[in-house]
Design an enzyme around this catalytic site. Structure first.
Site, PDB file in Angstrom:
ATOM      1  N   HIS A 296      28.166  42.435  39.763  1.00 49.45           N
ATOM      2  CA  HIS A 296      27.735  42.028  38.417  1.00 49.45           C
ATOM      3  C   HIS A 296      27.061  40.642  38.461  1.00 49.45           C
ATOM      4  CE1 HIS A 296      30.083  45.507  37.182  1.00 49.45           C
ATOM      5  NE2 HIS A 296      31.043  45.043  37.958  1.00 49.45           N
ATOM      6  N   GLU A 315      34.938  39.508  34.987  1.00 53.93           N
ATOM      7  CA  GLU A 315      34.824  39.991  36.370  1.00 53.93           C
ATOM      8  C   GLU A 315      33.676  39.312  37.124  1.00 53.93           C
ATOM      9  OE1 GLU A 315      33.873  44.132  36.911  1.00 53.93           O
ATOM     10  OE2 GLU A 315      33.950  43.881  39.079  1.00 53.93           O
ATOM     11  N   HIS A 368      34.314  43.375  43.982  1.00 51.59           N
ATOM     12  CA  HIS A 368      34.512  43.762  42.580  1.00 51.59           C
ATOM     13  C   HIS A 368      35.974  43.669  42.205  1.00 51.59           C
ATOM     14  CE1 HIS A 368      30.693  45.701  41.150  1.00 51.59           C
ATOM     15  NE2 HIS A 368      30.424  45.595  42.440  1.00 51.59           N
ATOM     16  N   GLU A 439      37.832  46.774  45.214  1.00 49.47           N
ATOM     17  CA  GLU A 439      38.318  46.622  43.834  1.00 49.47           C
ATOM     18  C   GLU A 439      39.696  45.967  43.946  1.00 49.47           C
ATOM     19  OE1 GLU A 439      36.588  47.270  41.192  1.00 49.47           O
ATOM     20  OE2 GLU A 439      35.122  48.822  41.680  1.00 49.47           O
TER      21      GLU A 439
HETATM   22 ZN   LIG Z   1      32.772  45.743  38.998  1.00 49.38          ZN
END
Ligand SMILES: [Zn+2]
Length: 479
Positions: A296, A315, A368, A439
């Site tokens: 992002h 995030e 992420h 993640e």
């Molecule tokens: Zn993400």
């Protein structure tokens, strides 16, 4: 004759379905290397471009073809060339680099119809049109390589000693290797020929004393660098992949590692602060290029963590902080590492794998953190997709994911959700090298969020990821 009638009916159906497309007169024939080929769906013409069913044609020419349902993307690999096209999109990927087409591929009657000339010419076939017989005449590439290595040269740049191998064709893939006692570093160029059979260059610099090269076996050219010390070279390719560069940083130069002013250490020199934190990186793996993608950024915040309706964690910012620290750790460990973004900028999803492809990265690590519609999902996972044709990297995406997940779970202590095969994610399926998406935890889960708000979480995430990456590089070096 039944077959002909059936094709006639299919053409009629296509015409009915494909309203705006102009279908010019008689059927179009396809001739490949002097033989007519039959396809179950007839070729059509749209905006003066011929569309053909891709699988029938490409498989008959020996190409490796695949179809990704979710992305609606067709991939064809022939020799050292790869073309990827997406239904209704005019942007294609040729050897990982974007190119524009005049007409997009179409899905007609459940068949993927691809622009014939664009795809075939980028697979290095020749395409001609005979208007009298309404025949497309296709000739497959004369040979599937080999790339003839015409020259191997040595030059000194401002900060490196460089060896350049110039080939006649795009080079499909390479593999680096290193030996100790005496120290040597080398590269195998696959699907390549060296007409002179053997050769050598004397080079009396600080890093190596000479370079030897030879036709190693039928289709491999091997270049061996006789080192004065344990240093790995960094391999890169020209944009058209016809030239291979092997660079050895000059001692004392910053090389192309790191960012200005970040640290003053020499390449390959390991920072003492890391003792006990990270495993020692095998010198033979220090040339492998690791691309780190902070997920992002800018206009794309990613997930948000909220407490009592108030935003407490974004995030985008968390990923960047972790990626910066991960970069620093790997850099200090002597790895060859680059960040795709090092500030809060907007980057499209597709530009990330493309950037890694362009720089010929050996690994792509995307940082992420997770979120779900429910607040109960929690824990750590690593996503991967094992692509075809990347065996030469010596490590697969799945192995890389497993190495990283193991360290994350041990270091962060959140729930172990395991590693997950995700073929449909662009970062994973558009990249040409082993790639994973980490993640760390769920911003949408209150317990995970409480952990993720701490400084310790970021440090644990970065340290664990660095360990997993170093372990996978060391495993590669040992193979
Ligand atoms: Zn993400």
């Amino acid at each position: 004759m039944k077959a002909t009638i059936r094709i006639g009916i299919l053409v009629a159906i296509i015409l009915t379905l494909a309203g705006g497309m102009a279908f010019a007169g008689d059927a179009i024939c396809l001739e490949l290397d002097g033989k007519l080929i039959e396809t179950d769906v007839a070729p059509i013409i749209e905006n003066s471009r011929t569309l053909v069913p891709y699988r029938a044609l490409l498989e008959s020419m020996g190409a490796e073809v695949s179809w990704e349902q979710e992305a609606e993307m067709a991939t064809a690999i022939l020799g050292s060339h790869r073309v990827q096209v997406t239904i209704d999109k005019t942007t294609a990927f040729v050897n990982g680099v974007t190119k524009e087409m005049d007409v997009p591929p179409r899905l007609i009657n459940n068949r993927t119809m691809i622009p014939l000339r664009f795809v075939l010419e980028n697979l290095k076939c020749t395409v001609d049109w005979n208007n009298d017989t309404r025949t497309v005449i296709i000739n497959s590439p004369k040979t599937d390589g080999p790339s003839e290595i015409r020259t191997i040269a040595y030059e000194e740049t401002d900060d490196s000693y460089r060896i350049i191998a110039r080939g006649s064709e795009a080079i499909k893939n390479t593999r680096t290797f290193a030996y100790e006692g005496p120290e040597r570093y080398g590269i195998d160029i696959f699907n390549a020929a060296f007409p002179d059979r053997v050769g050598s260059i004397k080079a009396d610099n600080q890093v190596f004393s000479g370079v030897r090269f030879s036709q190693f076996d039928d289709d491999t050219v091997r270049i061996v660098v006789d080192l004065n010390e344990k240093v790995a070279g960094k391999v890169s390719l020209s944009e058209d992949r016809s030239e291979v560069y092997i660079d050895f940083d000059k001692p004392g130069s910053e090389g192309n590692r790191g960012h200005e002013g970040e640290d003053e250490q020499n390449p390959g020199e390991v920072n003492e602060d890391l003792q006990g934190i990270l495993p020692e990186l095998d010198w033979r793996a220090t040339g492998k290029l690791i691309a780190i993608d902070a997920g992002h950024g800018g206009a794309d915040p990613g997930a948000t963590g909220k407490i009592n309706g108030k935003e407490v964690l974004i995030e985008r910012d968390l990923n960047l902080a972790i990626a910066l620290r991960l970069h620093q750790l790997l850099d200090q460990a002597g790895a060859n590492v680059v960040l795709l973004r090092d500030s809060d900028i907007t980057m499209s999803l597709y530009s990330r794998p493309e950037a890694a492809n362009t720089m010929n990265a050996d690994l792509l690590i995307s940082v992420h953190n997770n979120s779900a519609h429910n607040s109960t999902s929690n824990g750590t996972e690593v996503l991967y997709y094992d692509k075809v044709g990347i065996e030469s990297y010596g490590i697969t995406s799945k192995e890389l994911a497993a190495y990283i997940q193991k360290e994350l779970v041990a270091e962060i202590g959140l729930k172990d959700r395991g590693i997950i095969n995700c073929p449909h994610l662009a970062v994973l399926n558009k990249s040409l090298m082993p790639a994973v998406i980490i993640e760390g935890g769920f911003l949408s889960n209150p317990d995970d969020l409480a952990v993720m708000l701490t400084e310790e979480f970021k440090e644990a995430y970065a340290v664990a990821a660095a360990r997993g990456i170093i372990n996978s590089l060391n495993a590669w070096a040992d193979r």
